[in-house]
Design a protein around this motif. Structure first.
Motif, short mmCIF file in Angstrom:
data_model
loop_
_atom_site.label_atom_id
_atom_site.label_comp_id
_atom_site.label_asym_id
_atom_site.label_seq_id
_atom_site.Cartn_x
_atom_site.Cartn_y
_atom_site.Cartn_z
N SER A 49 2.43 1.58 -3.48
CA SER A 49 1.40 2.03 -4.43
C SER A 49 1.10 3.51 -4.24
CB SER A 49 0.12 1.21 -4.25
OG SER A 49 -0.89 1.67 -5.12
N GLU A 50 0.96 3.94 -3.00
CA GLU A 50 0.68 5.35 -2.72
C GLU A 50 1.82 6.23 -3.22
OE1 GLU A 50 0.56 9.17 -0.99
OE2 GLU A 50 2.02 7.70 -0.30
N ASP A 85 0.82 -1.22 0.00
CA ASP A 85 0.00 0.00 0.00
C ASP A 85 0.85 1.26 0.00
OD1 ASP A 85 -2.31 -1.50 -0.08
OD2 ASP A 85 -2.68 -1.39 2.08
#
Length: 190
Positions: free
Chosen positions: A50-51, A47
């Motif tokens: 991805s961010e 996550d």
């Protein structure tokens, strides 16, 4: 050790009564020092990768020197690019559960017309993005070093459009290399 290379594999040719010790992967990872963890884990996992990938791509789109590469990209194509970028980084940074399904870096970037100036712009944006996200100087440098490994695959010659315009008889079904175009080809400015 089994033929698969894993000492706890159940695919050995002989049956044995020896049970593999149970291993708690989370405890094992927690016992590693920060230096021993892969970049993927040190950054915080999928996550977070991805961010950051989305944040970096957004900064590139906003850039006057790089933004034109996204001028005609659809929303769906952008999200596909973001997913591939995230998966590529995750795999290269040590995530064993991620899978990159995209093309190699040279194929992905060939025909885009990316120049040294574009590359330097990407590095500036990356340094700024890392600073905005408060990445340590060590992590920032590790990320820059990672990018640098792909420089020669990203800066890989003129754009496909320039190739077509400079070769009026070009059969566009063929690759640029069929016309002698390579990463060192420079077409005259119109």
């Amino acid at each position: 050790m089994s033929a698969t290379g894993c000492p706890f594999s159940s695919h050995s040719a002989e049956k044995t009564d020896v049970k593999a010790p149970s291993v708690n992967v989370t405890e094992q990872q927690e016992s590693l020092t920060e230096e021993q963890k892969c970049l993927y884990d040190r950054l915080g996992g999928y996550d977070v990768v991805s961010e950051f990938a989305g944040f970096l791509l957004k900064r590139c789109i906003e850039s006057p020197e790089l933004g034109h590469f996204w001028n005609t990209m659809s929303e769906d194509s952008f999200h596909h690019e973001l997913s591939n970028f995230t998966d590529f980084c995750s795999v290269k940074w040590g995530c064993t559960s991620a899978m990159y399904k995209g093309r190699d870096m040279h194929t992905t970037h060939r025909g885009m017309g990316i120049t040294e100036e574009h590359w330097q712009g990407l590095l500036r944006i990356t340094y700024d993005a890392c600073a905005e996200k408060n990445l340590s100087p060590e992590l920032t440098q590790e990320f820059i070093d990672f990018l640098e490994k792909y420089k020669s695959a990203v800066i890989c010659g003129p754009s496909f459009k320039d190739c077509v315009l400079n070769n009026p008889d070009m059969d566009v079904r063929k690759k640029m290399s069929a016309y002698g175009v390579n990463k060192h080809t420079v077409f005259p400015k119109n």
